[in-house]
Write a protein that holds these residues in place. Sequence first.
Motif, PDB file in Angstrom:
ATOM      1  N   UNK A  71      -0.257  -0.268   7.991  1.00 42.26           N
ATOM      2  CA  UNK A  71       0.354  -0.978   6.865  1.00 42.26           C
ATOM      3  C   UNK A  71       0.813  -0.004   5.791  1.00 42.26           C
ATOM      4  N   UNK A  72       0.070   1.079   5.576  1.00 41.66           N
ATOM      5  CA  UNK A  72       0.482   2.077   4.586  1.00 41.66           C
ATOM      6  C   UNK A  72       1.719   2.837   5.044  1.00 41.66           C
ATOM      7  N   UNK A  73       1.791   3.134   6.344  1.00 41.62           N
ATOM      8  CA  UNK A  73       2.965   3.840   6.869  1.00 41.62           C
ATOM      9  C   UNK A  73       4.199   2.945   6.823  1.00 41.62           C
ATOM     10  N   UNK A  74       4.006   1.635   6.977  1.00 41.06           N
ATOM     11  CA  UNK A  74       5.122   0.698   7.014  1.00 41.06           C
ATOM     12  C   UNK A  74       5.846   0.590   5.677  1.00 41.06           C
ATOM     13  N   UNK A  75       5.232   1.036   4.587  1.00 44.57           N
ATOM     14  CA  UNK A  75       5.889   0.956   3.277  1.00 44.57           C
ATOM     15  C   UNK A  75       7.050   1.930   3.137  1.00 44.57           C
ATOM     16  N   UNK A  76       7.100   2.961   3.980  1.00 49.25           N
ATOM     17  CA  UNK A  76       8.164   3.979   3.939  1.00 49.25           C
ATOM     18  C   UNK A  76       8.154   4.772   2.638  1.00 49.25           C
ATOM     19  N   UNK A  86       2.224   6.640   0.813  1.00 51.42           N
ATOM     20  CA  UNK A  86       1.476   5.793   1.734  1.00 51.42           C
ATOM     21  C   UNK A  86       1.115   6.505   3.031  1.00 51.42           C
ATOM     22  N   UNK A  87       2.100   7.076   3.751  1.00 53.50           N
ATOM     23  CA  UNK A  87       1.751   7.823   4.963  1.00 53.50           C
ATOM     24  C   UNK A  87       0.855   9.030   4.688  1.00 53.50           C
ATOM     25  N   UNK A  96       2.304   0.747  -2.901  1.00 56.35           N
ATOM     26  CA  UNK A  96       3.517  -0.053  -2.779  1.00 56.35           C
ATOM     27  C   UNK A  96       3.237  -1.535  -2.577  1.00 56.35           C
ATOM     28  N   UNK A  97       1.984  -1.926  -2.666  1.00 58.96           N
ATOM     29  CA  UNK A  97       1.634  -3.336  -2.462  1.00 58.96           C
ATOM     30  C   UNK A  97       1.320  -3.994  -3.800  1.00 58.96           C
TER      31      UNK A  97
END
Length: 231
Positions: free
Chosen positions: A32-37, A41-42, A133-134
């Motif tokens: 989910x953290x990587x999905x934020x781009x 996060x990554x 980013x959430x």
Amino acid sequence: VLTAYPLFFAFMADMVGGGFVLALGGFFTALAAVDTANPYGPMGASRTRMVGFLAEPVFIIVFFTVAFVADSTIPYIVQQRWLSPPSNFLLPSHVLLMASFFMLIIAEAGRIPVDNPSGHFELAMIEESKSLEYSGRGAALMKWGGQMKMFILLCIFLNVLVTPWGLAENLVLSEVLLAVLLVLSKIFLFVLVLVAIESSLAKLRLFRIGEFLGSAFITSVAAMIMRLFSL
């Protein structure tokens, strides 16, 4: 089919199986953290996976030592073995086992000295950077998942290894309510100890985290060796 259900619930009550479930939750949180781009996060996800990779050997040795002492990895059976006799709490192997599990909780929960949950410097964040980013329900779920992970680890640590007393033995409302109050009291005392530790230590540099978890691994191995020689 009828005999498969008790085996399934017995497996789900196993500490090793619970560890796999927690690791699976951490994996999807990292995704989910990587999905934020977002670059942070990554970065936080990769650092979390690094800490998890270093903590896995400690998990394995701690659970192996517990299983070796109690001949089981089910928390209820382990708790009963520690209580008979109560002098097991004074064994050096048990003290070292508690110390290594305590260090493991600090690392997995992202507390000082491994991580600073109240820090706002992006390049030094580990757990916090995964949820930058959430917002709204997504941020609430990320926070709730991390707190539930710490709560489960604390329940295992306090009610199985440190103070396995005061749990409800029967499904009576008065006993259950009393057990809930005792568990919350144990967690409150643990939080006080954690506050004292975090107030007296500083956050480690990223490449010093391996040394912290390495000392936890050595402590758990020493506990296992002492248990072997005490037989």
